[in-house]
Design a protein around this motif. Structure first.
Motif, mmCIF file in Angstrom:
data_model
loop_
_atom_site.group_PDB
_atom_site.id
_atom_site.type_symbol
_atom_site.label_atom_id
_atom_site.label_comp_id
_atom_site.label_asym_id
_atom_site.label_seq_id
_atom_site.Cartn_x
_atom_site.Cartn_y
_atom_site.Cartn_z
ATOM 1 N N ASN A 437 18.405 38.266 -8.600
ATOM 2 C CA ASN A 437 17.195 37.632 -9.126
ATOM 3 C C ASN A 437 17.183 36.121 -8.901
ATOM 4 O O ASN A 437 17.101 35.330 -9.837
ATOM 5 C CB ASN A 437 17.038 37.926 -10.625
ATOM 6 C CG ASN A 437 16.795 39.396 -10.888
ATOM 7 O OD1 ASN A 437 16.078 40.050 -10.150
ATOM 8 N ND2 ASN A 437 17.431 39.931 -11.925
ATOM 9 N N PRO A 438 17.242 35.706 -7.638
ATOM 10 C CA PRO A 438 17.324 34.268 -7.346
ATOM 11 C C PRO A 438 15.996 33.550 -7.581
ATOM 12 O O PRO A 438 14.926 34.177 -7.617
ATOM 13 C CB PRO A 438 17.691 34.250 -5.859
ATOM 14 C CG PRO A 438 17.067 35.495 -5.317
ATOM 15 C CD PRO A 438 17.198 36.517 -6.409
ATOM 16 N N ALA A 439 16.090 32.234 -7.694
ATOM 17 C CA ALA A 439 14.878 31.426 -7.872
ATOM 18 C C ALA A 439 14.063 31.365 -6.593
ATOM 19 O O ALA A 439 12.834 31.234 -6.634
ATOM 20 C CB ALA A 439 15.260 30.016 -8.312
ATOM 21 N N LEU A 440 14.736 31.459 -5.433
ATOM 22 C CA LEU A 440 14.065 31.345 -4.137
ATOM 23 C C LEU A 440 14.423 32.547 -3.260
ATOM 24 O O LEU A 440 15.597 32.863 -3.088
ATOM 25 C CB LEU A 440 14.488 30.050 -3.431
ATOM 26 C CG LEU A 440 14.004 29.855 -1.984
ATOM 27 C CD1 LEU A 440 12.484 29.790 -1.912
ATOM 28 C CD2 LEU A 440 14.633 28.597 -1.384
ATOM 29 N N LEU A 441 13.409 33.181 -2.706
ATOM 30 C CA LEU A 441 13.605 34.249 -1.731
ATOM 31 C C LEU A 441 13.202 33.731 -0.360
ATOM 32 O O LEU A 441 12.105 33.183 -0.192
ATOM 33 C CB LEU A 441 12.750 35.471 -2.076
ATOM 34 C CG LEU A 441 13.133 36.239 -3.344
ATOM 35 C CD1 LEU A 441 12.079 37.299 -3.646
ATOM 36 C CD2 LEU A 441 14.514 36.872 -3.201
ATOM 37 N N THR A 472 9.963 31.905 -6.129
ATOM 38 C CA THR A 472 9.425 31.141 -5.005
ATOM 39 C C THR A 472 9.757 31.895 -3.722
ATOM 40 O O THR A 472 10.848 32.455 -3.585
ATOM 41 C CB THR A 472 10.034 29.735 -4.977
ATOM 42 O OG1 THR A 472 9.834 29.123 -6.264
ATOM 43 C CG2 THR A 472 9.377 28.870 -3.902
ATOM 44 N N LEU A 473 8.816 31.895 -2.768
ATOM 45 C CA LEU A 473 8.970 32.717 -1.577
ATOM 46 C C LEU A 473 8.704 31.914 -0.308
ATOM 47 O O LEU A 473 7.722 31.168 -0.236
ATOM 48 C CB LEU A 473 7.997 33.906 -1.631
ATOM 49 C CG LEU A 473 7.911 34.819 -0.394
ATOM 50 C CD1 LEU A 473 9.213 35.608 -0.222
ATOM 51 C CD2 LEU A 473 6.721 35.772 -0.517
ATOM 52 N N ILE A 474 9.603 32.081 0.683
ATOM 53 C CA ILE A 474 9.359 31.625 2.056
ATOM 54 C C ILE A 474 9.432 32.859 2.935
ATOM 55 O O ILE A 474 10.442 33.565 2.953
ATOM 56 C CB ILE A 474 10.393 30.586 2.528
ATOM 57 C CG1 ILE A 474 10.410 29.365 1.604
ATOM 58 C CG2 ILE A 474 10.086 30.145 3.961
ATOM 59 C CD1 ILE A 474 11.520 28.373 1.934
ATOM 60 N N TYR A 475 8.362 33.127 3.684
ATOM 61 C CA TYR A 475 8.247 34.353 4.468
ATOM 62 C C TYR A 475 7.961 34.008 5.921
ATOM 63 O O TYR A 475 7.003 33.293 6.218
ATOM 64 C CB TYR A 475 7.122 35.217 3.895
ATOM 65 C CG TYR A 475 7.171 36.667 4.293
ATOM 66 C CD1 TYR A 475 7.689 37.615 3.422
ATOM 67 C CD2 TYR A 475 6.687 37.097 5.526
ATOM 68 C CE1 TYR A 475 7.729 38.967 3.764
ATOM 69 C CE2 TYR A 475 6.724 38.443 5.872
ATOM 70 C CZ TYR A 475 7.245 39.371 4.984
ATOM 71 O OH TYR A 475 7.283 40.690 5.328
ATOM 72 N N SER A 486 0.400 37.900 -1.545
ATOM 73 C CA SER A 486 0.705 36.832 -2.492
ATOM 74 C C SER A 486 0.930 35.486 -1.807
ATOM 75 O O SER A 486 0.902 34.436 -2.470
ATOM 76 C CB SER A 486 1.950 37.199 -3.307
ATOM 77 O OG SER A 486 3.007 37.609 -2.455
ATOM 78 N N VAL A 487 1.146 35.481 -0.493
ATOM 79 C CA VAL A 487 1.363 34.228 0.234
ATOM 80 C C VAL A 487 0.045 33.481 0.351
ATOM 81 O O VAL A 487 -0.952 34.019 0.845
ATOM 82 C CB VAL A 487 1.947 34.504 1.635
ATOM 83 C CG1 VAL A 487 1.915 33.245 2.492
ATOM 84 C CG2 VAL A 487 3.376 35.031 1.511
ATOM 85 N N ASP A 488 0.031 32.231 -0.114
ATOM 86 C CA ASP A 488 -1.205 31.441 -0.070
ATOM 87 C C ASP A 488 -1.000 30.033 0.484
ATOM 88 O O ASP A 488 -1.905 29.205 0.443
ATOM 89 C CB ASP A 488 -1.843 31.364 -1.460
ATOM 90 C CG ASP A 488 -0.894 30.804 -2.518
ATOM 91 O OD1 ASP A 488 0.246 30.424 -2.161
ATOM 92 O OD2 ASP A 488 -1.274 30.757 -3.701
ATOM 93 N N LYS A 489 0.207 29.764 1.021
ATOM 94 C CA LYS A 489 0.474 28.461 1.630
ATOM 95 C C LYS A 489 1.173 28.677 2.964
ATOM 96 O O LYS A 489 1.949 29.622 3.110
ATOM 97 C CB LYS A 489 1.337 27.581 0.720
ATOM 98 C CG LYS A 489 0.668 27.198 -0.602
ATOM 99 C CD LYS A 489 1.579 26.327 -1.448
ATOM 100 C CE LYS A 489 0.894 25.941 -2.753
ATOM 101 N NZ LYS A 489 -0.290 25.098 -2.514
#
Length: 500
Positions: A437-441, A472-475, A486-489
């Protein structure tokens, strides 16, 4: 069968203690090119490996009819088999270091002294042997031009991007001028431009007299392909001319369900209550290797709970940018980078960073050790190690199994990672990234090799995770359809620069 290239007749094919095919029959004639399609684990890769001579045939037979024509060109003392005239381009590369003693390792590309222990692209291509007796139309100059390798010739192969590596592997296969070229998921990892060029590449290969078999998605069958075979559960269930193939009859069910309650429970196990002002803050980040500028004054601020897509062509600098965030690149210390509210170089360790990040990438998949069971691989995510190097913890193993069920891969729990399909391997590494359950994926091309259902399920899973918490997500992907809703940036890179 004077026009036959090869034929398999009622073969039983085994690997270790597993029967892969029973009663397998398949044939290819000169001038034909075949696409193999089917769901993950259907047997596409196994069929290619069978033809390449990697598996045992314990019943039936396989005949390489082309062998009589070419065997006379081998010299006395050569290890001469039909497989010498077949080139197989696999999803993973098998590059070796300069001393040819050990494989490369994860993170090596970012360590300057270690990355020098790698051939350059031009040196690697010069090691490729030409198959005796076959046509020599695929010259060094021709493959370099066709696959746009000119700018990469003096680059170490360990420093290539995933897509650049794919182009190099295809170039090496063509230099052999094989009788039969087999491509296993060749479009994964390639950017839009290269995928658009792929049809023309296939047409040129076929026009030179090379026969092709390609394992691919039902949505990415090259126009030059003449025949299609559909596989399911280790059997060929349909064969037809491409012009007669009705893809709609073999598309996967698009329905999908997510157990939101179970997912919410998993996301609240060992949940880290820490809050941050900034997850990532980069100011004029500049990365250079020799004379090559990889990142050119990149500014990027990521706040908690934001969901970003990182986009750009092969070689744009995406993997290097992610390596600065994930703690893998030592050049982070020479730049103004803040991660989780701490400036790099102010005392935090790489492990302090990694425990806050869940990460998966093509490079991690390439170099991840495969001798652990899938359950052990996922449990290792608690410790950020490449495999489990301590006794399994019963409670954590149970959580790992629950994540496997969430990703629909629980049947592989006790199976070694190396003995499951590549798509399932990737899903194991995704579960490994999620388990703490990390803060950043950070998901770098996470859907490579997955079939339609697996892609849909994973996309829905990511969207549900993003809706249930403040992750927080970087894809990263080269396919627009894979980007979660869910990605909006978006941050877009090209040649190391941010493109607005």
């Amino acid at each position: 069968m004077t026009n036959a290239l090869l034929s398999i007749n009622k073969a039983t094919v085994r690997f270790l203690n597993t029967t892969l095919f029973t009663g397998l029959s398949f044939s290819i004639k000169k001038g034909e090119s075949w696409a193999l399609i089917g769901e993950s684990g259907s047997g596409k890769s196994a069929l290619l490996q069978t033809i390449a001579g990697r598996f045992n045939i314990t019943g039936g037979e396989i005949d390489y009819h082309f062998w009589n024509e070419y065997s006379k060109f081998f010299k006395a003392g050569d290890i001469a088999t039909p497989h010498k005239l077949i080139a197989l381009v696999e999803p993973k590369h098998h590059f070796r270091n300069l001393s040819n003693t050990t494989d490369f390792y994860y993170q090596q590309r970012y360590n300057s002294s270690d990355s020098e222990d790698a051939l350059t692209v031009i040196d690697y291509l010069n090691t490729i042997p030409h198959f005796p007796g076959t046509d020599t139309s695929w010259t060094f100059e021709r493959v370099v031009s066709l696959l746009r390798l000119e700018p990469l010739l003096n680059k170490q192969i360990i420093k290539l991007s995933n897509g650049e590596t794919k182009r190099l592997m295809l170039a090496a296969a063509l230099l052999k001028n094989p009788v039969l070229l087999m491509l296993d998921s060749p479009l994964t990892g390639l950017d839009i431009k290269t995928r658009e060029e792929f049809n023309g590449i296939i047409e040129q290969i076929m026009a030179s007299g090379i026969n092709i078999i390609i394992a691919t998605s039902i949505h990415e069958i090259p126009t030059a392909i003449t025949h299609v075979a559909v596989l399911s559960k280790g059997a060929i269930i349909h064969e037809s001319l491409k012009q007669d193939f009705k893809a709609e009859l073999f598309e996967q069910d698009k329905s999908d369900t997510i157990d939101t309650n179970e997912l919410n429970a998993l996301l609240n196990i060992d949940k880290n209550p820490a809050t941050y002002k900034h997850i990532v803050k980069m100011d004029k980040v500049h990365i250079k290797y020799g004379d090559k500028v990889v990142l050119d004054d990149v500014n990027w601020q990521i706040n908690p709970g934001e969901h970003w897509a990182l986009l750009g062509p092969n070689g744009a600098g995406k993997s290097t940018l992610l390596s600065l965030i994930n703690g893998d690149n030592p050049q982070a210390y020479a730049n103004n980078i803040i991660l989780f509210d701490k400036k790099r170089g102010t005392g935090e360790s790489i492990w302090d960073i990694k425990k806050k990040i869940g990460f998966v990438s093509p490079e991690l998949h390439q170099y991840f050790p495969t001798d652990n069971s899938c359950l052990q691989v996922i449990e290792s995510g608690y410790y950020d190690t490449l495999g489990l190097f301590r006794p399994s913890n019963k409670d954590r193993a149970e959580v790992a199994l629950r994540w496997m069920k969430a990703l629909e891969i629980e049947k592989y729990a006790r199976v070694l990672l190396k003995n499951i399909p590549a798509s399932a391997q990737r899903l194991c590494l995704l579960a490994r990234a999620l388990i703490k359950n990390p803060a950043l994926l950070i998901f770098d091309e996470p859907c490579q090799g997955m079939d339609d259902h697996q892609q849909l399920h994973f996309k829905n899973l990511v969207d549900t995770i993003c809706s249930l918490g403040n992750v927080t997500l970087i894809y990263v992907t080269h396919y627009q359809r894979e980007i979660p809703n869910s990605v909006d940036k978006v941050l877009r890179l090209d040649k190391g620069k941010v493109v607005f």
